[in-house]
Design a protein around this motif. Sequence first.
Motif, PDB file in Angstrom:
ATOM      1  N   LEU A 184     -63.821 -24.617  46.690  1.00 34.58           N
ATOM      2  CA  LEU A 184     -63.807 -25.614  45.448  1.00 34.58           C
ATOM      3  C   LEU A 184     -63.708 -27.067  46.417  1.00 34.58           C
ATOM      4  CD1 LEU A 184     -61.129 -24.614  42.895  1.00 34.58           C
ATOM      5  CD2 LEU A 184     -63.685 -23.964  42.764  1.00 34.58           C
ATOM      6  N   VAL A 185     -64.759 -27.997  45.740  1.00 36.48           N
ATOM      7  CA  VAL A 185     -64.827 -29.283  46.224  1.00 36.48           C
ATOM      8  C   VAL A 185     -64.651 -30.420  45.073  1.00 36.48           C
ATOM      9  CG1 VAL A 185     -66.445 -30.890  47.590  1.00 36.48           C
ATOM     10  CG2 VAL A 185     -66.227 -28.428  48.167  1.00 36.48           C
ATOM     11  N   SER A 189     -57.626 -29.080  52.120  1.00 41.88           N
ATOM     12  CA  SER A 189     -57.796 -30.462  52.718  1.00 41.88           C
ATOM     13  C   SER A 189     -57.662 -31.324  51.624  1.00 41.88           C
ATOM     14  CB  SER A 189     -58.930 -30.834  53.427  1.00 41.88           C
ATOM     15  OG  SER A 189     -59.970 -30.881  52.665  1.00 41.88           O
ATOM     16  N   GLU A 190     -57.579 -32.673  51.484  1.00 43.63           N
ATOM     17  CA  GLU A 190     -57.570 -33.598  50.407  1.00 43.63           C
ATOM     18  C   GLU A 190     -58.266 -33.139  49.200  1.00 43.63           C
ATOM     19  OE1 GLU A 190     -56.624 -38.297  50.223  1.00 43.63           O
ATOM     20  OE2 GLU A 190     -58.223 -37.491  51.209  1.00 43.63           O
ATOM     21  N   ILE A 191     -59.532 -32.658  49.673  1.00 41.21           N
ATOM     22  CA  ILE A 191     -60.628 -32.543  48.555  1.00 41.21           C
ATOM     23  C   ILE A 191     -61.394 -31.363  48.408  1.00 41.21           C
ATOM     24  CG2 ILE A 191     -61.300 -35.076  48.587  1.00 41.21           C
ATOM     25  CD1 ILE A 191     -64.137 -34.398  49.912  1.00 41.21           C
ATOM     26  N   LYS A 192     -60.757 -30.185  49.385  1.00 47.43           N
ATOM     27  CA  LYS A 192     -61.136 -29.125  49.105  1.00 47.43           C
ATOM     28  C   LYS A 192     -60.017 -27.810  49.126  1.00 47.43           C
ATOM     29  CE  LYS A 192     -61.189 -26.954  53.303  1.00 47.43           C
ATOM     30  NZ  LYS A 192     -61.201 -27.004  54.540  1.00 47.43           N
ATOM     31  N   ILE A 193     -60.389 -26.908  48.520  1.00 47.95           N
ATOM     32  CA  ILE A 193     -59.548 -25.514  48.854  1.00 47.95           C
ATOM     33  C   ILE A 193     -60.409 -24.506  49.017  1.00 47.95           C
ATOM     34  CG2 ILE A 193     -57.803 -23.949  47.737  1.00 47.95           C
ATOM     35  CD1 ILE A 193     -57.371 -26.197  45.776  1.00 47.95           C
ATOM     36  N   SER A 194     -60.234 -23.646  50.162  1.00 48.94           N
ATOM     37  CA  SER A 194     -60.991 -22.516  50.480  1.00 48.94           C
ATOM     38  C   SER A 194     -60.149 -21.137  50.482  1.00 48.94           C
ATOM     39  CB  SER A 194     -61.522 -22.882  51.781  1.00 48.94           C
ATOM     40  OG  SER A 194     -62.368 -24.064  52.094  1.00 48.94           O
ATOM     41  N   VAL A 195     -60.913 -20.240  50.230  1.00 42.58           N
ATOM     42  CA  VAL A 195     -60.155 -19.003  50.363  1.00 42.58           C
ATOM     43  C   VAL A 195     -61.017 -17.992  51.012  1.00 42.58           C
ATOM     44  CG1 VAL A 195     -58.723 -19.229  48.346  1.00 42.58           C
ATOM     45  CG2 VAL A 195     -60.884 -18.321  47.922  1.00 42.58           C
ATOM     46  N   ALA A 196     -60.645 -17.043  51.863  1.00 42.31           N
ATOM     47  CA  ALA A 196     -61.366 -16.045  52.341  1.00 42.31           C
ATOM     48  C   ALA A 196     -61.131 -14.838  51.550  1.00 42.31           C
ATOM     49  CB  ALA A 196     -60.967 -16.035  53.970  1.00 42.31           C
ATOM     50  N   VAL A 197     -62.283 -14.223  51.487  1.00 37.42           N
ATOM     51  CA  VAL A 197     -61.915 -12.969  50.555  1.00 37.42           C
ATOM     52  C   VAL A 197     -63.087 -11.700  50.912  1.00 37.42           C
ATOM     53  CG1 VAL A 197     -61.250 -14.028  48.263  1.00 37.42           C
ATOM     54  CG2 VAL A 197     -63.874 -13.517  48.759  1.00 37.42           C
ATOM     55  N   ASP A 198     -62.993 -10.648  50.699  1.00 42.29           N
ATOM     56  CA  ASP A 198     -64.017  -9.558  50.749  1.00 42.29           C
ATOM     57  C   ASP A 198     -65.079  -9.904  50.499  1.00 42.29           C
ATOM     58  OD1 ASP A 198     -65.469  -7.169  50.861  1.00 42.29           O
ATOM     59  OD2 ASP A 198     -63.581  -6.196  51.386  1.00 42.29           O
ATOM     60  N   GLU A 199     -66.445  -9.758  51.176  1.00 40.29           N
ATOM     61  CA  GLU A 199     -67.661 -10.176  51.064  1.00 40.29           C
ATOM     62  C   GLU A 199     -68.225  -9.643  49.446  1.00 40.29           C
ATOM     63  OE1 GLU A 199     -70.464  -9.588  53.799  1.00 40.29           O
ATOM     64  OE2 GLU A 199     -70.644  -7.615  53.915  1.00 40.29           O
ATOM     65  N   LYS A 200     -67.541  -8.446  49.157  1.00 40.96           N
ATOM     66  CA  LYS A 200     -68.003  -7.767  47.873  1.00 40.96           C
ATOM     67  C   LYS A 200     -67.789  -8.487  46.755  1.00 40.96           C
ATOM     68  CE  LYS A 200     -64.445  -4.211  47.028  1.00 40.96           C
ATOM     69  NZ  LYS A 200     -63.656  -3.825  48.030  1.00 40.96           N
ATOM     70  N   PHE A 201     -66.823  -9.509  46.663  1.00 41.87           N
ATOM     71  CA  PHE A 201     -66.530 -10.390  45.758  1.00 41.87           C
ATOM     72  C   PHE A 201     -67.152 -11.598  45.623  1.00 41.87           C
ATOM     73  CE2 PHE A 201     -62.201  -7.733  46.453  1.00 41.87           C
ATOM     74  CZ  PHE A 201     -62.678  -7.099  45.334  1.00 41.87           C
TER      75      PHE A 201
END
Length: 408
Positions: free
Chosen positions: A345-346, A377-389
């Motif tokens: 999300l950015v 970071s200040e302006i983003k949240i990243s998550v790693a998930v299984d590629e099927k999702f």
Amino acid sequence: MALIVQKYGGTSVGSSERIQHVAEKVIAMRKQGHDVVVVVSAMSGETNRLVSLAKSIADPPEPREFDVILATGEQVTIGLLSIAIQAKGYAARSYTGGQVHILTDNAHNKARILEIDDKKMRADLAKGTILVVAGFQGVDEYGNITTLGRGGSDTTAVALAAALKADECQIYTDVDGVYTTDPRIEPRARRLDRISFEEMLEMASLGSKVLQIRSVEFAGKYNVPLRVLSSFEEGQGTLITSEDNIMEQALISGIAFSRDEAKLTILGVPDKPGTAYQILGPISDANIEVDMIIQNMATDGMTTDFTFTVHRNDHKKALNVLQKIAQNLGAKEVRSDEQVVKISLVGVGMRSHAGIASKMFKTLADVGINIQMISTSEIKISVAVDEKFLELGVRVLHEAFGLDKATA
Ligand code: ADP
Ligand code: ASP
Ligand code: MG
């Protein structure tokens, strides 16, 4: 009268009909009295064809010669577009990167532009000639042909716009602007009228390939007004501009995702000072960039597990290095997984709002998506998930954060 730099991507010059159409668009701009510099990519599919051709002979190809091969794609389109413009009665001249002195460093296949000499271009423009410049390529100080990395024509266009102090740099592509997320994944994605340089840079860095990362960096640094538009339909597109020019700042501007991820885990390493360095030092020495990192707490008080992600292209190389490290550290096991993607999300609005991360995690949990890694970071949240999702994750987040057309 303005000076406009326009860039047309692969699909926009994908056939002789499309090239004729581009010629008409360029001429329309010239007819309004504007000076026009056009940057073109290779015809769609051509760069991929050249990559496979080279690799069918040597893999990996020698970088200098690889660039000699790759740069030919754009040379064809500058010639074709120039004759198309001329055939319609307007003066046009084609130039390769080297011919307009796009000087780069010597990092073949991912060169950086150092300098552009605008004299020749200015002389042509003064005569009313339309300039047609090859994207994606330059020359190093010895005259060797270099290329700027995939998607590099965007960067050529912005660099030319900065050098010529153009009034606007227009990137024509096969979508009519920058969307809240890739419209190919989420058809309900909404076109943004404006987005800040900073957010666009995050989107590009986190996987949105609509603009090459460096083109956005360049535009932000030199304050080049940058617009993404469709070459297939009329419209205002999306303006990438400084944050001050954006009146209503949304909390979240967009969702980026990347399939280019691979995850590596080393299990049972000593939980003591220096372990992270002993693992990541050799990875970085091997020129592999690490993205997300997690180190677990030791539950037995002695050993811990360490997980990180790298670009999928570096997966095999990283695995080899990690196996050696595991031996040296007496680790229990090494695991790796290529079925991982990253969803992010950015939004600059995040700076002043708490609760975005928890809403993101809840939204994913509600549809049963397990989060493997998190980074913020200040302006983003990243998550790693299984590629099927990937698709499901992007869609539920898009809806949860009100990015859909319906809620706009
Ligand atoms: P070109 O060949 O014109 O350079 P690209 O394929 O490099 O075009 O970039 C355009 C593509 O970027 C679109 O077709 C779209 O699928 C993709 N894309 C990814 N993220 C976004 C986004 N947020 N907004 C618009 N397009 C996006
Ligand atoms: N033709 C190059 C590529 O396909 C550069 C570009 O299109 O921007 O990556
Ligand atoms: Mg592109």
